[in-house]
Design an enzyme around this catalytic site. Structure first.
Site, mmCIF file in Angstrom:
data_model
loop_
_atom_site.group_PDB
_atom_site.id
_atom_site.type_symbol
_atom_site.label_atom_id
_atom_site.label_comp_id
_atom_site.label_asym_id
_atom_site.label_seq_id
_atom_site.Cartn_x
_atom_site.Cartn_y
_atom_site.Cartn_z
ATOM 1 N N GLY A 162 -14.364 20.138 17.485
ATOM 2 C CA GLY A 162 -14.378 21.132 18.556
ATOM 3 C C GLY A 162 -15.460 22.174 18.348
ATOM 4 O O GLY A 162 -16.180 22.545 19.288
ATOM 5 N N TYR A 163 -15.590 22.648 17.125
ATOM 6 C CA TYR A 163 -16.596 23.653 16.799
ATOM 7 C C TYR A 163 -18.001 23.096 16.982
ATOM 8 O O TYR A 163 -18.896 23.771 17.509
ATOM 9 C CB TYR A 163 -16.383 24.115 15.357
ATOM 10 C CG TYR A 163 -17.275 25.243 14.898
ATOM 11 C CD1 TYR A 163 -17.001 26.560 15.262
ATOM 12 C CD2 TYR A 163 -18.383 25.009 14.088
ATOM 13 C CE1 TYR A 163 -17.808 27.606 14.833
ATOM 14 C CE2 TYR A 163 -19.183 26.052 13.645
ATOM 15 C CZ TYR A 163 -18.893 27.348 14.024
ATOM 16 O OH TYR A 163 -19.690 28.377 13.589
ATOM 17 N N THR A 164 -18.212 21.845 16.563
ATOM 18 C CA THR A 164 -19.521 21.214 16.736
ATOM 19 C C THR A 164 -19.875 21.089 18.212
ATOM 20 O O THR A 164 -21.009 21.373 18.621
ATOM 21 C CB THR A 164 -19.541 19.830 16.066
ATOM 22 O OG1 THR A 164 -19.183 19.962 14.692
ATOM 23 C CG2 THR A 164 -20.909 19.184 16.173
ATOM 24 N N ALA A 166 -18.702 22.975 20.600
ATOM 25 C CA ALA A 166 -18.898 24.331 21.119
ATOM 26 C C ALA A 166 -20.286 24.856 20.788
ATOM 27 O O ALA A 166 -20.986 25.412 21.648
ATOM 28 C CB ALA A 166 -17.823 25.261 20.553
ATOM 29 N N LYS A 167 -20.700 24.692 19.539
ATOM 30 C CA LYS A 167 -21.984 25.234 19.127
ATOM 31 C C LYS A 167 -23.150 24.428 19.706
ATOM 32 O O LYS A 167 -24.227 24.977 19.959
ATOM 33 C CB LYS A 167 -22.069 25.285 17.604
ATOM 34 C CG LYS A 167 -21.138 26.310 16.990
ATOM 35 C CD LYS A 167 -21.413 27.719 17.516
ATOM 36 C CE LYS A 167 -20.598 28.774 16.792
ATOM 37 N NZ LYS A 167 -20.874 30.142 17.277
#
Length: 258
Positions: A162-164, A166-167
């Site tokens: 999810g973070y990947t 998002a970024k």
């Protein structure tokens, strides 16, 4: 204006909104902008209503400080925040989008709830806030928007799907907004932090194998500190960067170059 003149980095009279200002990179950025002359509105989900670390740092620099709370996972709360900021008598000159979150789990075990939460806090809330404040900047013909991206805007991420995502989205959003707004006087750029000694990397730093692997890859030989980002933030907020649009500037100890 000569770029070697101190005035090119002078933020006197400017108002900067810094999200995620309670700690880490957001705190260090707010402090650096204050030392360059900007007054600060610090926003965080859990910022103290009384004296806070960021408030103390900004006031110690001789600048004005206001704190606001916002749950960036709540779209209505972000809408209210944007309305409050755009209705101020004093316009927002600089918007630093640093608020974010992370959820760690292997992709096969990464829940929908974690995915939704990370995406709401990071690209969605940042787009909401930037759209509203950016609209006012466009009407005035000037403004500075600074996103915090990540090495994972460019590379794989282990146990952080999810973070990947998002970024990666933040990198694309930076370029998309810059493409639309550069000709209208609004600069949109991003800082790309490397591995930083902060709360969201505590698990990595406590893992001896992962910690050693990270340090071996960083030419500078150390984890970054939040204070490493203040100078770049001042540059991107100041007249010195008026011809910089859509840039993603790594502050990573040389990681991406190895």
């Amino acid at each position: 204006m000569s770029l070697d003149s101190a005035v090119s980095f002078d933020l006197s009279g400017k108002l900067a909104v810094v999200t995620g200002a309670r700690r880490g990179i957001g705190l260090a950025t707010a402090t650096a902008l204050a030392h360059a002359g900007a007054d600060i509105i610090g926003v965080s989900a859990h910022i103290e209503s009384g004296e806070s670390a960021v408030g103390h740092a900004v006031r110690a620099a001789g600048r004005g400080f206001t704190s606001l709370r916002c749950d960036f996972a709540d779209r209505q709360a972000v809408t209210r925040l944007a309305g409050n900021l755009t209705s101020l008598e004093r316009p927002v000159d600089i918007l630093v989008n640093d608020a974010g979150t992370i959820a760690r789990a292997p992709a096969a075990e990464h829940s929908d709830a974690d995915w939704d939460h990370v995406l709401r806090v990071d690209p969605t809330s940042r787009f909401q806030l930037t759209r509203e404040i950016g609209r006012a900047m466009l009407a005035r013909g000037h403004g500075k928007v600074i996103f915090t991206a990540s090495l994972l805007s460019f590379q794989r991420g282990i146990n952080v799907p999810g973070y990947t995502a998002a970024k990666s989205g933040i990198a694309g959003l930076t370029r998309a907004l810059a493409d639309e707004w550069a000709g209208r006087g609004v600069n949109v750029n991003a800082i790309v932090p490397g591995h930083v000694a902060a709360d969201n990397t505590q698990a990595l730093r406590k893992d001896p194998v992962r910690n050693a692997a990270v340090l071996e890859r960083i030419p500078a030989g150390r984890w970054g500190a939040p204070e490493d980002f203040g100078g770049v933030a001042v540059f991107l907020a100041a007249p010195a960067s008026d011809y910089v649009h859509g840039a993603l500037i790594p502050v990573d100890g040389g990681w991406l170059g190895r």
